[in-house]
Every structure is written in structure tokens, then in C-alpha cells.
Scaffold this motif. Structure first.
Motif, PDB file in Angstrom:
ATOM      1  N   GLY A 139       0.821  -1.148  -0.063  1.00 21.79           N
ATOM      2  CA  GLY A 139      -0.031   0.025  -0.095  1.00 21.79           C
ATOM      3  C   GLY A 139       0.880   1.295   0.171  1.00 21.79           C
ATOM      4  O   GLY A 139       0.435   2.329  -0.567  1.00 21.79           O
ATOM      5  N   GLU A 140       2.082   1.214   0.617  1.00 23.90           N
ATOM      6  CA  GLU A 140       2.882   2.488   0.592  1.00 23.90           C
ATOM      7  C   GLU A 140       3.416   2.743  -0.546  1.00 23.90           C
ATOM      8  O   GLU A 140       3.909   3.841  -0.935  1.00 23.90           O
ATOM      9  N   LEU A 141       3.479   1.780  -1.473  1.00 20.68           N
ATOM     10  CA  LEU A 141       4.225   1.819  -2.752  1.00 20.68           C
ATOM     11  C   LEU A 141       3.227   2.223  -3.902  1.00 20.68           C
ATOM     12  O   LEU A 141       3.701   2.678  -4.899  1.00 20.68           O
ATOM     13  N   VAL A 142       2.034   2.004  -3.412  1.00 18.95           N
ATOM     14  CA  VAL A 142       1.129   2.332  -4.650  1.00 18.95           C
ATOM     15  C   VAL A 142       0.755   3.891  -4.769  1.00 18.95           C
ATOM     16  O   VAL A 142       0.530   4.756  -3.864  1.00 18.95           O
ATOM     17  N   SER A 143       0.971   4.461  -5.872  1.00 14.75           N
ATOM     18  CA  SER A 143       0.468   5.971  -6.239  1.00 14.75           C
ATOM     19  C   SER A 143      -0.814   6.139  -6.967  1.00 14.75           C
ATOM     20  O   SER A 143      -1.708   4.953  -7.380  1.00 14.75           O
ATOM     21  N   ARG A 144      -1.158   7.404  -7.094  1.00  9.97           N
ATOM     22  CA  ARG A 144      -2.433   7.672  -7.582  1.00  9.97           C
ATOM     23  C   ARG A 144      -2.470   7.177  -9.156  1.00  9.97           C
ATOM     24  O   ARG A 144      -3.651   6.795  -9.654  1.00  9.97           O
ATOM     25  N   GLU A 145      -1.591   7.026  -9.703  1.00  9.34           N
ATOM     26  CA  GLU A 145      -1.538   6.967 -11.103  1.00  9.34           C
ATOM     27  C   GLU A 145      -2.149   5.485 -11.417  1.00  9.34           C
ATOM     28  O   GLU A 145      -2.648   5.041 -12.671  1.00  9.34           O
ATOM     29  N   HIS A 146      -2.164   4.520 -10.448  1.00 10.65           N
ATOM     30  CA  HIS A 146      -2.646   3.240 -10.617  1.00 10.65           C
ATOM     31  C   HIS A 146      -4.010   3.016 -10.654  1.00 10.65           C
ATOM     32  O   HIS A 146      -4.609   1.973 -10.768  1.00 10.65           O
ATOM     33  N   PHE A 147      -4.615   4.249 -10.314  1.00 10.37           N
ATOM     34  CA  PHE A 147      -6.236   4.240  -9.982  1.00 10.37           C
ATOM     35  C   PHE A 147      -7.095   4.323 -11.411  1.00 10.37           C
ATOM     36  O   PHE A 147      -8.134   4.202 -11.497  1.00 10.37           O
ATOM     37  N   VAL A 148      -6.401   5.372 -12.157  1.00 11.90           N
ATOM     38  CA  VAL A 148      -7.501   5.832 -13.308  1.00 11.90           C
ATOM     39  C   VAL A 148      -6.636   5.818 -14.616  1.00 11.90           C
ATOM     40  O   VAL A 148      -5.454   6.027 -14.813  1.00 11.90           O
ATOM     41  N   PRO A 149      -7.361   5.689 -15.828  1.00 12.08           N
ATOM     42  CA  PRO A 149      -8.550   5.177 -15.699  1.00 12.08           C
ATOM     43  C   PRO A 149      -8.924   3.562 -15.756  1.00 12.08           C
ATOM     44  O   PRO A 149      -7.955   2.999 -15.934  1.00 12.08           O
ATOM     45  N   VAL A 150      -9.759   3.299 -15.369  1.00 10.71           N
ATOM     46  CA  VAL A 150     -10.026   1.634 -15.473  1.00 10.71           C
ATOM     47  C   VAL A 150     -10.698   1.409 -16.925  1.00 10.71           C
ATOM     48  O   VAL A 150     -11.574   2.253 -17.338  1.00 10.71           O
ATOM     49  N   HIS A 151     -10.191   0.439 -17.503  1.00  8.87           N
ATOM     50  CA  HIS A 151     -10.499   0.292 -18.848  1.00  8.87           C
ATOM     51  C   HIS A 151     -11.553  -0.668 -19.281  1.00  8.87           C
ATOM     52  O   HIS A 151     -11.836  -0.859 -20.395  1.00  8.87           O
ATOM     53  N   ALA A 152     -12.289  -1.041 -18.166  1.00  6.35           N
ATOM     54  CA  ALA A 152     -13.282  -2.249 -18.527  1.00  6.35           C
ATOM     55  C   ALA A 152     -14.356  -2.326 -17.354  1.00  6.35           C
ATOM     56  O   ALA A 152     -14.242  -1.861 -16.444  1.00  6.35           O
ATOM     57  N   ARG A 153     -15.478  -2.572 -18.020  1.00  8.30           N
ATOM     58  CA  ARG A 153     -16.560  -3.017 -17.211  1.00  8.30           C
ATOM     59  C   ARG A 153     -17.180  -4.248 -17.334  1.00  8.30           C
ATOM     60  O   ARG A 153     -16.927  -4.811 -18.489  1.00  8.30           O
ATOM     61  N   GLU A 154     -17.712  -5.216 -16.347  1.00  9.61           N
ATOM     62  CA  GLU A 154     -18.095  -6.619 -16.570  1.00  9.61           C
ATOM     63  C   GLU A 154     -19.539  -6.548 -16.007  1.00  9.61           C
ATOM     64  O   GLU A 154     -19.927  -6.093 -15.172  1.00  9.61           O
ATOM     65  N   SER A 155     -20.145  -7.665 -16.605  1.00  7.94           N
ATOM     66  CA  SER A 155     -21.667  -7.968 -15.972  1.00  7.94           C
ATOM     67  C   SER A 155     -21.754  -9.329 -16.132  1.00  7.94           C
ATOM     68  O   SER A 155     -21.299 -10.106 -17.183  1.00  7.94           O
ATOM     69  N   ALA A 156     -22.460  -9.974 -15.385  1.00  4.68           N
ATOM     70  CA  ALA A 156     -22.793 -11.459 -15.432  1.00  4.68           C
ATOM     71  C   ALA A 156     -24.185 -11.673 -15.807  1.00  4.68           C
ATOM     72  O   ALA A 156     -25.170 -10.822 -15.736  1.00  4.68           O
TER      73      ALA A 156
END
Length: 290
Positions: A139-156
Motif C-alpha cells: 500500500g505504501e508503494l501504490v501511487s494515484r496513477e494506478h487508479f485511473v482510468p479503469v478500462h473495463a466494465r463487466e456484467s454477469a
């Protein structure tokens, strides 16, 4: 308006777990962030990449390494921009074809999970799966750049109704992979965004509680697509369970319903929405099948 049968809420509630449909965005190489740009040489077609990801996950379960996160090196998915019929039309103007890439979401979502656990002092689920000190360190190594954008949506089980607002019958494509027919709808993001924004406005203007959920879904979908450039593709990936629905007339049913709502013909719109819903009910019923 009651005759619309709460189409947004009803259709959205008929979802479950096993078979998943995906709405994925493929972007040009220059729009990939630093976490994914180095993976371009390993980019694979969607069918091969999907098998690769499953094999990789099984290998990690059988022989876990020291790193508690999914591996940082995962194959990107790739399609030519011409994979979308409207993309081919745009390229006919003299612009050469170019590849677009879909970044893997497993690493990004895992990073989000450990970052959230770190921010909130550890949550039960991450701590059950990963040692607490490893969660904290990651968690300490994670930067905000890893959060956006999300490139996929899924549905069942079913494709969310709002997704059909992005496509028309002309956006359907077929390909073959190891003898199996693969169904997709693919369209440039800017065109898809214009379609969903208009649909959201029409549905919202129609008013009524029956359409509130659908209007909300369309609005959120438009905002999501707004994060991507005109040189990106948005692709609806069908699965084998959806083969009986091909060629899928749901995009046309949705477009008919929007035009009828715009003309204030709520009865006609309800009929179009029912056609769409009834087409997918047999697949949705698998949710409760034994």
C-alpha cells in the motif's frame, strides 16, 4: 409511464456471477501509462490474452511466489483500429491503420485493494489473503496513477441495457479463433460517447421513476467514456453463451426505444424495451438454475 415497467431497474437486477460479458476500451500506445507501456511487445489478441491470464492465475495459485500481488508483467490485449467497422470508415479518409491496446485490469484492481487496506488500517479480506505486513508495504508503494482510468466494465448473465446505447447493427463484427466464432460490437469512443450522451438526455427528459435507473446508468457510462480519446475503441465482448442471440438485435431495440421516447411515444418505447428484455431473459434465468 408505468407501462415502461421500470425497465432500467428490472433489467439491471437480473444479473449474477458465472458468465461474464465485458465492455472494454482499447487505447493508442501513447495513452498508456508507465505501468503498461513497457508491455506493448507482449500484446496479444483478446482470445489468446484471456487464455494467458487464466493460465497465469492458475500457476500463481499452484506455486505462489514471494510477491503477494499479481505479477507486474501481464500481456496487453490488442486490436487494430480497423476492427471496428466505423473505424474502417474513418481510416478510409487516408489515415493509416494503427493498433489499440486494452491494459489488464487485474494488477490495477489489486493495487487499489491493497492501497485501500493501507489507508484504512487493514481490512479483513486482504488480511485473510495476504499477510498484514505485505499489505502495508504494498500500500505504501501504490501511487494515484494506478487508479485511473479503469478500462473495463463487466456484467454477469446479461448485458446491462445501457451498454446497448453505444452500438448499432453496423458495429457488429465476427472473427474466428481455433474454429470458434467470436462475436463483438466495436465502435470508436467518440461516436459511442455522442450516442450515450444523447440517449441519457432523452431518457432523463422522458422523466418518471420507471426510467431513473436507466438514466443514471447512461449518465455514468457517458462520463466513463469521456476519459478516453477519439482514437480509442470501445468493444462489447460476447461469450459463447450468447451465441444463440446472434445477430443481436438489442442495439436496434434500444435505439428504437430512445427515438420513440424522443417522440413522446411511451407505449412504443415500452414495447421496444420489452423486446430487448425478453431476448435476454432465458440467459438471465441461468442465475437461478440448479
Amino acid at each position: 409511464m408505468a407501462q415502461l415497467l421500470q425497465v432500467g431497474r428490472t433489467f439491471r437486477s437480473a444479473t449474477g456471477i458465472p458468465h461474464r460479458f465485458a465492455l472494454r476500451v482499447y487505447v493508442p500506445a501513447e495513452e498508456l501509462d508507465a505501468a503498461y507501456a513497457p508491455l506493448l511487445p507482449r500484446a496479444l489478441p483478446p482470445e489468446e490474452a484471456g487464455v494467458n491470464e487464466l493460465t497465469e492465475q492458475l500457476a500463481r495459485l499452484a506455486e505462489p511466489g514471494d510477491d503477494p500481488l499479481p505479477p507486474a508483467v501481464e500481456p496487453l490485449w490488442t486490436l487494430p483500429f480497423s476492427a471496428a467497422p466505423r473505424g474502417r470508415d474513418m481510416l478510409a479518409a487516408g489515415v493509416g491503420d494503427f493498433p489499440v491496446y486494452h491494459p489488464p485490469q487485474r494488477l490495477r484492481r489489486s493495487l487499489r485493494l491493497v492501497a485501500l487496506a493501507e489507508e484504512e488500517g487493514g481490512q479483513p479480506l486482504p488480511n485473510l489473503l495476504i499477510p498484514e505486513d505485505a499489505v502495508r508495504a504494498a500500500g505504501e508503494l501504490v501511487s494515484r496513477e494506478h487508479f485511473v482510468p479503469v478500462h473495463a466494465r463487466e456484467s454477469a448473465f446479461t448485458v446491462p441495457m445501457a451498454w446497448f446505447s453505444l452500438f448499432t447493427a453496423q458495429d457488429r463484427t465476427e472473427s474466428f479463433h481455433h474454429g470458434n466464432r467470436v462475436h463483438r460490437c466495436a465502435v470508436p469512443v467518440d461516436l459511442a460517447t455522442r450516442r450515450v450522451v444523447r440517449a441519457a438526455q432523452v431518457v432523463e427528459d422522458a422523466g418518471g421513476e420507471d426510467l431513473e435507473d436507466l438514466a443514471e446508468d447512461l449518465t455514468h457510462l457517458g462520463r466513463w467514456l469521456g476519459a478516453f480519446s477519439a482514437n480509442s475503441l470501445v468493444v462489447l465482448h460476447y461469450g459463447s453463451l450468447a451465441d444463440p442471440f446472434q445477430p443481436d438485435e438489442s442495439p436496434q431495440d434500444f435505439a428504437d426505444a430512445v427515438e420513440l421516447l424522443a417522440a413522446q411515444d411511451t407505449h412504443g418505447a415500452a414495447v421496444a424495451f420489452r423486446r430487448l428484455m425478453h431476448r435476454w431473459l432465458p440467459l438471465a434465468h441461468l442465475e437461478s438454475a440448479s
